[in-house]
Design a protein around this motif. Structure first.
Motif, mmCIF file in Angstrom:
data_model
loop_
_atom_site.group_PDB
_atom_site.id
_atom_site.type_symbol
_atom_site.label_atom_id
_atom_site.label_comp_id
_atom_site.label_asym_id
_atom_site.label_seq_id
_atom_site.Cartn_x
_atom_site.Cartn_y
_atom_site.Cartn_z
ATOM 1 N N PRO A 88 41.419 34.150 -25.248
ATOM 2 C CA PRO A 88 40.193 34.205 -24.440
ATOM 3 C C PRO A 88 39.326 32.948 -24.472
ATOM 4 C CG PRO A 88 39.803 35.274 -26.533
ATOM 5 C CD PRO A 88 41.234 34.792 -26.568
ATOM 6 N N ASP A 89 39.905 31.790 -24.681
ATOM 7 C CA ASP A 89 39.146 30.535 -24.649
ATOM 8 C C ASP A 89 38.446 30.405 -23.293
ATOM 9 O OD1 ASP A 89 38.235 27.921 -24.551
ATOM 10 O OD2 ASP A 89 40.096 27.030 -25.259
ATOM 11 N N PRO A 90 37.114 30.295 -23.266
ATOM 12 C CA PRO A 90 36.409 30.183 -21.980
ATOM 13 C C PRO A 90 36.886 29.013 -21.127
ATOM 14 C CG PRO A 90 34.844 30.617 -23.747
ATOM 15 C CD PRO A 90 36.163 30.342 -24.403
ATOM 16 N N ALA A 91 37.446 27.995 -21.753
ATOM 17 C CA ALA A 91 37.863 26.811 -20.999
ATOM 18 C C ALA A 91 38.976 27.128 -20.004
ATOM 19 C CB ALA A 91 38.319 25.714 -21.959
ATOM 20 N N ILE A 92 39.831 28.088 -20.324
ATOM 21 C CA ILE A 92 40.912 28.402 -19.392
ATOM 22 C C ILE A 92 40.354 29.120 -18.164
ATOM 23 C CG2 ILE A 92 41.652 30.646 -20.326
ATOM 24 C CD1 ILE A 92 44.552 29.688 -19.984
#
Length: 206
Positions: free
Chosen positions: A142-146
């Motif tokens: 769930p990395d916001p960057a993706i």
């Protein structure tokens, strides 16, 4: 808010991802429990999903755990059996959206080398309009960057994106970015969401 694109996770949404079940059948529940307790197989897959080489990462893990080498190598040698079968109702929903000319994107934690294997096995994985595969992007949900990368690439405002995933942590990041979401717990509930959103009529969501 009108949905302009539907974004799909793949594992446990379009194809089943239940490695515990696979190993239960292969070596029995007791030994499977020992395997998963002694080897962090999900950490291995996270590395692959983040871009590490598929076969090499599995072999490295196998060499680090000599008591379980044969079992670990099943991830490499029997990938298409591990990541299967298709969830047929979800496949029908994907194709119904395509028929309704609703853009459909894939956003999935998947490795660079094993995703093409699954795509050959399951032709419907070749039917998305856009692909956001973690191994190719070098980061995993769930990395916001993706999620930010998806927004930047597709050019659609977050509030016009509808995303389904079976993991609440992945859903929560999407919520934080303003996406519309559905926590996938079966194709029937997803079908109802698509009907409520005005994307499909009930007759096309079965």
């Amino acid at each position: 808010m009108k949905v302009q694109a539907v974004i799909w996770d793949i594992g446990n949404v379009l194809i089943e991802w239940q490695p515990e079940r696979y190993f239960d059948q292969l070596i029995g529940q007791t030994r499977r429990a020992q395997l998963f307790a002694q080897v962090d197989l999900f950490a291995m897959m996270d590395r692959i999903d983040a871009g590490a080489p598929f076969a090499e990462t599995i072999e490295e893990t196998a060499c680090d755990h000599p008591d379980w080498q044969a079992e670990i190598r099943h991830f490499r040698d029997n990938w298409t059996a591990l990541a299967s079968p298709a969830i047929e109702h979800s496949v029908r929903l994907l194709r119904a959206l395509k028929s309704a000319q609703v853009p459909v994107f894939a956003l999935s934690n998947f490795g660079v080398q094993n995703f093409p294997c699954s795509r050959v096995q399951f032709p419907f994985l070749g039917e998305f309009d856009r692909y956001y595969i973690s191994g190719q992007m070098g980061r995993i949900k769930p990395d916001p960057a993706i999620y930010a990368a998806v927004e930047a690439d597709c050019g659609i405002a977050p509030e016009h994106l509808l995303f389904t995933d079976d993991r609440s942590d992945n859903i929560n990041t999407a919520i934080a970015r303003g996406w519309q979401v559905h926590l996938f717990d079966g194709a029937k509930g997803w079908a109802q969401c698509l009907v409520r959103s005005g994307l499909l009529i009930k007759e096309n969501a079965v």
